[in-house]
Design an enzyme around this catalytic site. Structure first.
Site, PDB file in Angstrom:
ATOM      1  N   CYS A 153       0.862  -5.595   8.577  1.00 32.84           N
ATOM      2  CA  CYS A 153       1.676  -4.588   9.254  1.00 32.84           C
ATOM      3  C   CYS A 153       0.783  -3.599  10.013  1.00 32.84           C
ATOM      4  O   CYS A 153       0.201  -3.955  11.018  1.00 32.84           O
ATOM      5  CB  CYS A 153       2.611  -3.916   8.263  1.00 32.84           C
ATOM      6  SG  CYS A 153       4.078  -3.271   9.059  1.00 32.84           S
ATOM      7  N   HIS A 196       5.281  -8.329   5.555  1.00 35.55           N
ATOM      8  CA  HIS A 196       4.607  -8.003   4.286  1.00 35.55           C
ATOM      9  C   HIS A 196       4.664  -9.191   3.321  1.00 35.55           C
ATOM     10  O   HIS A 196       5.588  -9.279   2.506  1.00 35.55           O
ATOM     11  CB  HIS A 196       5.276  -6.797   3.632  1.00 35.55           C
ATOM     12  CG  HIS A 196       5.048  -5.530   4.379  1.00 35.55           C
ATOM     13  ND1 HIS A 196       4.022  -4.660   4.075  1.00 35.55           N
ATOM     14  CD2 HIS A 196       5.697  -4.989   5.437  1.00 35.55           C
ATOM     15  CE1 HIS A 196       4.057  -3.635   4.903  1.00 35.55           C
ATOM     16  NE2 HIS A 196       5.067  -3.806   5.738  1.00 35.55           N
ATOM     17  N   GLU A 214       3.031  -9.655   0.729  1.00 33.24           N
ATOM     18  CA  GLU A 214       2.814  -9.275  -0.682  1.00 33.24           C
ATOM     19  C   GLU A 214       4.111  -9.198  -1.479  1.00 33.24           C
ATOM     20  O   GLU A 214       4.099  -9.347  -2.694  1.00 33.24           O
ATOM     21  CB  GLU A 214       2.046  -7.940  -0.766  1.00 33.24           C
ATOM     22  CG  GLU A 214       2.785  -6.688  -0.327  1.00 33.24           C
ATOM     23  CD  GLU A 214       2.686  -6.383   1.166  1.00 33.24           C
ATOM     24  OE1 GLU A 214       2.444  -7.336   1.951  1.00 33.24           O
ATOM     25  OE2 GLU A 214       2.869  -5.218   1.553  1.00 33.24           O
TER      26      GLU A 214
HETATM   27  N1  GLN Z   1       3.517   2.468  10.998  1.00 36.07           N
HETATM   28  C1  GLN Z   1       3.671   1.120  11.447  1.00 36.07           C
HETATM   29  C2  GLN Z   1       5.061   0.840  11.970  1.00 36.07           C
HETATM   30  O1  GLN Z   1       5.991   1.564  11.676  1.00 36.07           O
HETATM   31  C3  GLN Z   1       3.323   0.148  10.338  1.00 36.07           C
HETATM   32  C4  GLN Z   1       4.306   0.132   9.222  1.00 36.07           C
HETATM   33  C5  GLN Z   1       3.802  -0.554   7.989  1.00 36.07           C
HETATM   34  O2  GLN Z   1       2.612  -0.815   7.866  1.00 36.07           O
HETATM   35  N2  GLN Z   1       4.682  -0.838   7.052  1.00 36.07           N
HETATM   36  O3  GLN Z   1       5.246  -0.116  12.664  1.00 36.07           O
END
Ligand code: GLN
Length: 538
Positions: free
Chosen positions: A381, A507, A509
């Site tokens: 992310c 994600h 994970e």
């Molecule tokens: N801040 C970034 C976004 O909103 C990444 C978000 C995250 O890592 N969950 O896209």
């Protein structure tokens, strides 16, 4: 008919209610019962999505897009129970629904009160787990007996039991029996007092589970039974496990927690065979090798902020027969001391998700170091977004390249706010959340790792890879490894000529389990093992 188990906690927090609940769920599942799980949290935020990881630890995201308590991660990983929006209710969410009903005139002029309106809404939340496909629902009440804010939850479950057919509801109280070192004595008084607090509001636990550092003697069991009004055979010891949390289900099974619970619920005993599980535990306790993965984040000092990431790394280690040593690296320290110094011992690097400016330069330095030194890197992310910015700055030579999250007016917004996020005024629950399909690119490393063309992964973000610059990136070797099915959203990037350099917008994970590691984590760990072999030979 779904039966219910309620788990409350006493004396202090952090005594492992989530793990105990998940272990019991797992044991019941092994016996062939279909189990659902839920957590009720006393705080007033509608969900933890807007809370800082310092306050709350990681925010766990369910497949249906709820931002929830990290205990739900334990439920999914440990017990293999899939959670949903119904698996986590906070006081805020309960009050919000009641107040919305009040504003729309649904209470027909009644005075709206904690009892019965809030408690009814809580009971409804518990009943939301009722399903023909669920035999047993386990509900964990957050907080500790005696907290003012958890009172409506306790009152609601008292009523719930009163209204349920006999034998359908079991109350389990998890308590702490401290060992006073100076006196060399176990003390039962705090547990007695915590049960007294429950009894004050009409709850008598059926089972008392006692977390303890040293074994309980018969005298302690007798005392706890007498003062807590719980039969001796239902006072259960939960001794600290020596090596791994995965021993907890085995220990609880030895104490017959599952058998006794089923007895109280008037359910038949079905066979349980833990031989294979025990063998697996023995195996993970004696890994053949080790590998070190640096996690470069900004909440590194907070133990729970990257819970699912640390777990997923461990899972990948289990399947690769190595111990994964996590090297926690504070992103800001990387800025101060340099990547070469702080990452020298890492066989692999992981840059997790996050929000906001702090620590970004450090994460970018980590990405640069991994790219240039061919160190395996998985960026998740925000991690993937930092990899993109780094590549734009150092390979495409756009020194001002940035994300509009950090520099709104940048001339090279390689990471930008998603279109449907642009006019949002509300920040709770409005990110791109939950499971979405991702299409993997045919010749990518990712496609090879997953072994399929489409996968479902969970998301939590507002910003994304700006496809306006796609051709520039591709021409210099950063290729698209996955996109959304319509091709609009870049879901993953990777470097072609690198042992392992993958960034994903989602994600992974959240979908890893101890016995079903996620392919991207396994890929990272295996690549790190390769690197370790090579560097050891030098
Ligand atoms: N801040 C970034 C976004 O909103 C990444 C978000 C995250 O890592 N969950 O896209």
């Amino acid at each position: 008919m779904t039966k219910h188990i309620f788990i409350t906690g006493g004396v202090v927090s952090s005594i492992g209610k989530g793990i105990t609940a998940a272990s019991l769920a797992w044991l019941l599942k092994q016996r062939g019962f279909r189990v659902a799980m839920q957590k009720l949290d006393p705080y007033l935020n509608i969900d933890p999505g807007t809370m800082s990881p310092y306050q709350h630890g990681e925010v766990f995201v369910t497949a249906d897009g709820a931002e929830t308590d990290l205990d739900l991660g334990h439920y999914e990983r440990f017990a293999d129970v899939e959670c949903s929006k119904n698996s986590n209710y906070t006081s805020g969410k309960i009050y919000h629904s009641v107040l919305e009903k009040e504003r729309s005139g649904k209470y027909l002029g009644a005075t709206v009160q904690v009892i019965p309106h809030i408690t009814d809404a809580i009971k409804e939340a518990v009943r939301s787990l009722h399903d023909d496909r669920i035999d047993i629902a386990i509900t964990e009440i957050g907080g500790t007996a005696g907290d003012i804010e958890s009172l409506p939850f306790l009152e609601a479950i008292r009523q719930f039991r009163l209204e349920a057919p006999r034998g359908d509801v079991v109350f389990i109280h998890l308590t702490y029996v401290p060992f006073i070192r100076a006196a060399k004595e176990l003390k039962t008084k705090p547990s007695q007092q915590s049960v007294a607090l429950l009894r004050n509001i009409g709850i008598v636990p059926d089972i008392l589970v006692c977390r303890t550092e040293v074994p309980l003697e018969e005298e302690h069991i007798k005392k706890l039974s007498l003062f807590c009004n719980v039969p001796e055979d239902l006072v259960i010891e939960e001794l600290d496990v020596q090596n791994t949390v995965y021993e907890v289900p085995i220990e609880l099974a030895k104490q017959k927690l599952d058998v006794k619970t089923l007895d109280l619920l008037r359910l038949e005993q079905r066979l349980l065979d833990l031989t294979e599980y025990q063998q697996w535990v023995n195996k993970i306790l004696h890994p053949a090798g080790e590998v070190s993965i640096a996690v470069v984040g900004k909440y590194i000092k907070h133990q729970d902020a990257y819970k699912s990431i640390y777990e997923a790394l461990r899972h990948a280690g289990f399947s690769a027969d190595v111990k994964v040593n996590v090297i926690p690296v504070e992103a800001e320290e990387l800025e101060k001391y340099g990547a070469a110094k702080l990452l020298a011992k890492a066989d692999g690097i992981l840059i997790p998700g996050g929000f906001g400016n702090r620590g970004i330069p450090g994460k970018i330095l980590a990405a640069e170091y991994a790219r240039e030194n061919r160190v395996p890197l998985l960026g998740i992310c925000l991690g993937m977004q930092c990899m993109t910015i780094e590549f734009a700055r150092n390979v495409l030579n756009w020194t001002d390249a940035d994300s509009t999250e950090f520099v709104p007016g940048t001339a090279h917004p390689v990471i930008d706010l998603m279109r449907d996020q642009k006019n949002l005024k509300k920040y709770g629950g409005t990110m791109r959340l939950g499971a979405c399909q991702c299409k993997l690119s045919p010749d990518s490393r990712m496609r090879e790792l997953y072994g399929k063309d489409t996968v479902s992964e969970r998301h939590r973000h507002r910003y994304y890879f700006n496809t306006a610059y796609l051709d520039d990136f591709v021409s210099r070797g950063l290729r698209v490894a996955a996109t959304s099915p319509d091709g609009e959203i870049v879901e993953a990037v990777e470097l072609k000529d690198h042992p392992f350099y993958i960034g994903c917008q989602f994600h992974p994970e959240f979908q890893s389990g101890p016995r079903r590691p996620h392919v991207l984590f396994s890929g990272l760990v295996r690549a790190a093992m390769e690197r370790r072999k090579v560097t050891a030979g030098k």
